[in-house]
Design a protein around this motif. Sequence first.
Motif, PDB file in Angstrom:
ATOM      1  N   GLN A  41       7.035   1.293  -5.126  1.00  0.00           N
ATOM      2  CA  GLN A  41       7.083   1.837  -6.407  1.00  0.00           C
ATOM      3  C   GLN A  41       7.880   3.516  -6.412  1.00  0.00           C
ATOM      4  O   GLN A  41       8.756   3.670  -7.171  1.00  0.00           O
TER       5      GLN A  41
ATOM      6  N   TRP B 132      11.621   2.561  -5.778  1.00  0.00           N
ATOM      7  CA  TRP B 132      12.117   2.173  -7.179  1.00  0.00           C
ATOM      8  C   TRP B 132      12.336   2.987  -8.104  1.00  0.00           C
ATOM      9  O   TRP B 132      13.497   3.218  -8.454  1.00  0.00           O
TER      10      TRP B 132
ATOM     11  N   ALA C 197       7.695  -5.739 -10.697  1.00  0.00           N
ATOM     12  CA  ALA C 197       7.379  -4.582 -11.522  1.00  0.00           C
ATOM     13  C   ALA C 197       6.020  -4.700 -11.945  1.00  0.00           C
ATOM     14  O   ALA C 197       5.176  -3.738 -11.633  1.00  0.00           O
TER      15      ALA C 197
ATOM     16  N   LEU D  69       3.792  -3.832  -8.738  1.00  0.00           N
ATOM     17  CA  LEU D  69       3.983  -2.185  -8.325  1.00  0.00           C
ATOM     18  C   LEU D  69       3.071  -1.468  -9.273  1.00  0.00           C
ATOM     19  O   LEU D  69       2.542  -0.569  -8.799  1.00  0.00           O
TER      20      LEU D  69
ATOM     21  N   ILE E  85       0.142   0.721  -7.936  1.00  0.00           N
ATOM     22  CA  ILE E  85       0.154   2.353  -7.965  1.00  0.00           C
ATOM     23  C   ILE E  85      -0.979   2.808  -8.968  1.00  0.00           C
ATOM     24  O   ILE E  85      -1.611   3.803  -9.125  1.00  0.00           O
TER      25      ILE E  85
ATOM     26  N   VAL F 251       5.367   9.441  -8.001  1.00  0.00           N
ATOM     27  CA  VAL F 251       6.105   8.553  -8.991  1.00  0.00           C
ATOM     28  C   VAL F 251       6.075   9.370 -10.210  1.00  0.00           C
ATOM     29  O   VAL F 251       7.061   9.663 -11.269  1.00  0.00           O
TER      30      VAL F 251
END
Length: 170
Positions: free
Chosen positions: A43, A46, A86, A89, A93, A107
């Motif tokens: 993540q 990304w 998505a 992730l 997270i 993030v």
Amino acid sequence: MSLAAEGGYEAVQMRDVASRAKVALGTVYRYFASKDHLLAAAQVEWARRIQQRLAQRPAQGPTPADRVADVVRRATRAMERQPRLAAALVTAISSPDPAVTDCQQEVSRIMAAVLESAMDGVDPATQQGVVRVLGHVWFSALLNWVNGWTDVHRVGDDLEHAARLLLGSS
């Protein structure tokens, strides 16, 4: 990331990750304490890629609200293109696993920088408040989507609406 893109969170098994990477399972565990830690690190990567793409083509719009709306729409389109990845992730997270904490913080820093870059001309204290509230809205919208309570398109709608409310351009 490819395992998650193909089959979602459940498809990511550390043994399969090791096999795809052509390394021993112990090697994977040497760097990642858990599946959530591995996916949370993905993540981070990304989010960095999204940040790089947004830096190459900065937010568009005459007002800060328009620019923030542009940024969040572009960021959520990446999720719409790969919904299984998505969702995996976001699930990772969100983990309470202590190994994920650094990834969660990174993030958050990346997304704050992305949002702040779209708010030229906005008082720094206001920027911080907008970023904090949008971060909460973003996380809540993502959890609603991952849990099946809404569709992925609603994430962008909720973020844009919140940005316009917060920045005075609804």
